[in-house]
Write an enzyme that holds these catalytic residues in place. Structure first.
Site, PDB file in Angstrom:
ATOM      1  N   SER A  23       0.611  -1.172  -0.078  1.00  0.00           N
ATOM      2  CA  SER A  23      -0.037   0.162   0.207  1.00  0.00           C
ATOM      3  C   SER A  23       0.891   1.184   0.027  1.00  0.00           C
ATOM      4  CB  SER A  23      -0.949   0.021   1.238  1.00  0.00           C
ATOM      5  OG  SER A  23      -1.606  -1.133   1.374  1.00  0.00           O
TER       6      SER A  23
HETATM    7  N1  SAH Z   1      -0.310  -4.905   4.163  1.00  0.00           N
HETATM    8  C1  SAH Z   1       0.186  -5.222   3.012  1.00  0.00           C
HETATM    9  C2  SAH Z   1      -0.700  -5.025   1.800  1.00  0.00           C
HETATM   10  C3  SAH Z   1      -0.629  -6.260   0.967  1.00  0.00           C
HETATM   11  S1  SAH Z   1      -2.201  -6.155  -0.133  1.00  0.00           S
HETATM   12  C4  SAH Z   1       1.670  -4.819   2.926  1.00  0.00           C
HETATM   13  O1  SAH Z   1       2.235  -4.125   3.741  1.00  0.00           O
HETATM   14  O2  SAH Z   1       2.202  -5.316   2.004  1.00  0.00           O
HETATM   15  C5  SAH Z   1      -3.462  -6.994   0.270  1.00  0.00           C
HETATM   16  C6  SAH Z   1      -3.127  -8.503   0.698  1.00  0.00           C
HETATM   17  O3  SAH Z   1      -4.341  -8.939   1.303  1.00  0.00           O
HETATM   18  C7  SAH Z   1      -2.547  -9.316  -0.495  1.00  0.00           C
HETATM   19  O4  SAH Z   1      -1.420  -9.940  -0.061  1.00  0.00           O
HETATM   20  C8  SAH Z   1      -3.868 -10.415  -0.468  1.00  0.00           C
HETATM   21  O5  SAH Z   1      -3.355 -11.571  -1.005  1.00  0.00           O
HETATM   22  C9  SAH Z   1      -4.137 -10.313   0.963  1.00  0.00           C
HETATM   23  N2  SAH Z   1      -5.754 -11.051   1.013  1.00  0.00           N
HETATM   24  C10 SAH Z   1      -6.756 -10.562   0.464  1.00  0.00           C
HETATM   25  N3  SAH Z   1      -7.839 -11.424   0.915  1.00  0.00           N
HETATM   26  C11 SAH Z   1      -7.515 -12.077   2.011  1.00  0.00           C
HETATM   27  C12 SAH Z   1      -8.025 -12.788   2.884  1.00  0.00           C
HETATM   28  N4  SAH Z   1      -9.259 -13.202   2.980  1.00  0.00           N
HETATM   29  N5  SAH Z   1      -7.257 -13.203   3.946  1.00  0.00           N
HETATM   30  C13 SAH Z   1      -5.898 -12.981   4.268  1.00  0.00           C
HETATM   31  N6  SAH Z   1      -5.199 -12.185   3.155  1.00  0.00           N
HETATM   32  C14 SAH Z   1      -5.983 -11.539   2.185  1.00  0.00           C
END
Ligand code: SAH
Length: 237
Positions: free
Chosen positions: A82
């Site tokens: 993000s």
């Molecule tokens: N906080 C992260 C942002 C990652 S983007 C960072 O600092 O990099 C959002 C993430 O949510 C993705 O990796 C995606 O695979 C995950 N995601 C989506 N749905 C999810 C779920 N139901 N349970 C766990 N992770 C999920």
């Protein structure tokens, strides 16, 4: 806003320094934090946490030179890390009104570990951090990325974050890093009374939702700014 006393800053991991980016990253990180502040994030603890964590360590080597720009960057598997201003905003909303001692004692849950960046930022602010990722390859990547930080307070869990973690509940704070059409019910139930949850909600049009659990059967919703996140998905892959 109350100043939180943070544990000593996270050292830039050796691997990151070896890439060469580490040498200039501190100044770049300060500029990134200035931008986050200019975007309206005023919480001193959040700003210090963002300054402490080397974002370039978490992005693909090909994007390391852009790690301190205010952009979402690809982390593989069609997911992104993000934007720093968005991370700052979400954490400020999550933390609003918490005293420093309450922050350090708090147990928080992140849904969507991705590359692990925000989990490390959370660890600068809170006593205990749980983070769930549904894509195994990303979960394992985050595990490897976190290793040099030696953070005993962070637990990375592989699974569908929509179920939360019953055995670790209740949580004082929950932050969801992917947008669903609604906040999953198990997460609402795993909030401690008094806890706060921040999540992007929506499909094409998304907005940041703040949910406060005011009582056993009392959740209050505040709809905040428009945002753009990758989708929250069911199951694991
Ligand atoms: N906080 C992260 C942002 C990652 S983007 C960072 O600092 O990099 C959002 C993430 O949510 C993705 O990796 C995606 O695979 C995950 N995601 C989506 N749905 C999810 C779920 N139901 N349970 C766990 N992770 C999920």
């Amino acid at each position: 806003m109350a100043e939180s006393k943070l544990p000593a800053g996270v050292a830039v991991p050796r691997a990151a320094v070896a890439e060469g980016v580490g040498l200039t990253s501190e100044r770049a990180r300060q500029r990134m934090v200035e931008r986050v502040q200019a975007a309206g994030v005023g919480d001193a603890g959040v700003l210090r946490a963002l300054e402490a964590v080397p974002r370039h360590h978490f992005v693909d080597a090909a994007f390391a030179s852009r790690a301190y720009e205010d952009v979402a960057l690809p982390i593989g598997h069609a997911q992104t890390i993000s934007r720093p201003t968005v991370v700052g905003r979400m954490l400020e909303v999550l933390l609003a009104g918490w005293e420093p001692a309450a922050r350090r004692a708090a147990r928080v849950l992140e849904i969507g570990t991705g590359c692990g960046y925000q989990a490390v930022v959370l660890a600068q602010l809170f006593g205990e951090v749980y983070s769930i990722e549904r894509i195994r390859a990303l979960h394992e990547m985050a595990r490897a990325k976190l290793r040099p930080f030696r953070l005993a307070s962070v637990r990375l869990v592989f699974g569908d974050g929509q179920q939360g973690i019953e055995s670790a509940a209740p949580f004082d704070g929950i932050v969801i890093a992917a947008a669903g059409l609604e906040v999953p019910e198990p997460l609402l139930r795993q909030m401690r009374v008094g806890a706060r949850l921040v999540a992007p909600v929506g499909a094409q049009e998304q907005s940041l939702h703040l949910i406060e659990r005011a009582g056993i059967d009392d959740w209050r919703l505040t709809v905040l700014d428009g945002v753009r996140f990758v989708p929250l998905r069911s199951g694991t892959s």
